[in-house]
Enzyme design. Structure first.
Site, short mmCIF file in Angstrom:
data_model
loop_
_atom_site.label_atom_id
_atom_site.label_comp_id
_atom_site.label_asym_id
_atom_site.label_seq_id
_atom_site.Cartn_x
_atom_site.Cartn_y
_atom_site.Cartn_z
N HIS A 149 0.84 -1.21 0.00
CA HIS A 149 0.00 0.00 0.00
C HIS A 149 0.87 1.25 0.00
O HIS A 149 0.96 1.92 -0.99
CB HIS A 149 -1.00 0.05 1.16
N ASP B 64 -4.77 -7.61 -3.83
CA ASP B 64 -5.14 -7.44 -2.42
C ASP B 64 -6.49 -8.09 -2.09
O ASP B 64 -6.56 -9.28 -1.84
CB ASP B 64 -5.10 -5.95 -2.06
#
Ligand SMILES: [Zn+2]
Length: 446
Positions: free
Chosen positions: A266, A322
């Site tokens: 991220h 993800d």
């Protein structure tokens, strides 16, 4: 020896070569030749545009079951997390293995030849270990093997419900109680031809600095990849600064975690000094990888990661799906550039060839494998795109990288080869009815 012939192949740069033959031996490219006008005798013909295999550097396979459900209504990352936890409570080794097999097969159809599975659902209800403490980890490894994709199982240490917070009931399934027990359990996981084992610090929310040091030492001692969710949320940064006077990246640096085998996942809300710590340039640079997950970051209203600043600092990028609400590495790659355009109102910050390189070689590096490319000696992992599809029709060889990154979708993948073995042919998985297995696995979870 297996032989392939590519109508067009992307060997790097912006353009593609026409007529490329590839010889495969022992799972690697033994020879590659350009300017071969037609398929040599005995070679399998790969129509369209062939590119190196794509790496999905960050996945939580079980979250595939939330697709279309978690997108409804209003909320934030934190309300999404409650839905995710409710699903996690219903998983067991059998239903999770079925879901993971179908999800990894969906990844194969999307041209993903290597997945980094960030795995934290280790134990049974209430945190009770299974007889084999790695039963779910082994189920995930088996699922990837059945789907035909390589895997790095990133076994995540998860100890706390937040900084200074107790674990909730479902979070107890994630916890090994302490980092030493985490290391002892992960030591029992063996590696094989198609899979590797790496480490993960779930986040600075779930792992305190002393425990992070133990995980980092374990990774460094075994020269294993180490991943961590870093600065996904502004609230995470604020809590971390309040508790330790450091950013999440700085906490991991102090724990000895930042080196070329570290991947920050991220990294949406980084400071300038965080970017320097993670990059390849500057006095404190550590040459880490940064894995952006743009479709999930959009979905969870997390923000836009600093792809441009990271690129300018020389950070190595990779991409991940993800939450698996979308499984399409082309969408992840172009989002890194297109989201930047919305923020900066400038075009062309990250060239298409660089994005395609990050989506393949960047992810392989993050997951501890040889960097992939269509060249002699590389792993024989490659993917062909159907240039007769409505999205790619009219593709010019000189625009190959831009066409792949900005126009292709997962649905354009017609062939996937992993270690020289074809696992997707004519757009279909050679062994798995992927849609049917996904539907059954998700239905079984209610
Ligand atoms: Zn994640």
């Amino acid at each position: 020896m297996t032989s392939y012939w590519c109508e067009l192949a992307w060997l790097g740069g912006e353009h593609a070569e026409a007529g490329v033959s590839i010889e495969v031996e022992d799972g690697r490219i033994a020879a590659i030749e350009t300017g071969v006008a037609s398929a040599p005798e005995g070679a399998t013909s790969l129509r369209g545009l062939t590119i190196p295999g794509l790496a999905n550097a960050h996945s939580h396979a079980f979250q595939r079951a939330l697709r279309g459900r978690a997108q409804r209504g209003v909320g934030t990352f934190w309300t999404w997390r409650e839905q995710m936890y409710a699903l996690a409570e219903r998983l067991d080794p059998d239903n999770y293995r079925r879901l993971a097999r179908a999800t990894f097969a969906e990844m194969a159809l999307a041209g993903i030849t290597l997945v980094g599975e960030f795995h934290y659902l280790h134990h049974g209800p209430g945190g009770r270990p299974y007889a084999d403490r790695n039963e779910i980890g082994r189920a995930l490894i088996a699922a990837a093997g059945e789907a035909g994709v390589r895997m790095t199982l990133l076994d995540a240490c998860y100890l706390h419900g937040g900084i200074g917070a107790e674990l909730s009931r479902v979070q107890r399934r994630f916890s090994d109680i302490d980092a030493g027990s985490w290391a002892a359990r992960v030591d029992e996981l063996e590696e094989g031809a198609g899979w590797r084992v790496g480490a993960a610090i779930h986040s600075v929310r779930a792992v305190d600095p002393d425990s992070a040091e133990i995980v980092a030492q374990w990774a460094r001692a075994g020269r294993k990849p180490l991943h961590a969710h870093v600065s996904e949320q502004p609230a995470e940064n604020e809590e971390c600064l309040a508790a330790y006077g450091l950013t999440p990246t700085q906490v991991i640096e102090r724990a000895g975690g930042l080196d070329a085998l570290f991947t920050a996942v991220h990294a949406t809300h980084l400071t300038g000094s965080d970017i320097e710590l993670l990059s390849t340039r500057g006095p404190s640079a550590n040459g880490c990888v940064v894995c952006l997950c743009p479709t999930t970051e959009r979905d969870l209203a997390d923000g836009v990661g600093p792809a441009r600043s990271l690129d300018q600092a020389g950070a190595i990028l990779a991409f991940g799906t993800d939450s698996n609400a979308v499984i399409d590495m082309f969408e992840e790659a172009r989002a890194a550039e297109l989201d930047e355009r919305l923020v900066t109102r400038r075009r062309g910050v990250l060239p298409a060839a660089a994005l395609l390189h990050h989506a393949s070689a960047g992810g392989y590096l993050a997951l501890g494998w040889d960097q992939t490319a269509l060249r002699r000696g590389a792993l024989a992992d490659f993917v062909s795109l159907d240039t007769d599809s409505v999205r790619l029709a009219g593709l010019r060889p000189e625009d190959a990288a831009a066409s792949a990154v900005f126009a292709a979708t997962a649905a354009d993948v017609s062939s996937v080869i992993v270690g020289g073995r074809q696992i997707v042919r004519d757009g279909a998985h050679v062994e798995i009815d992927v849609a049917a297995e996904l539907a059954a696995a998700i239905k079984a979870l209610g």
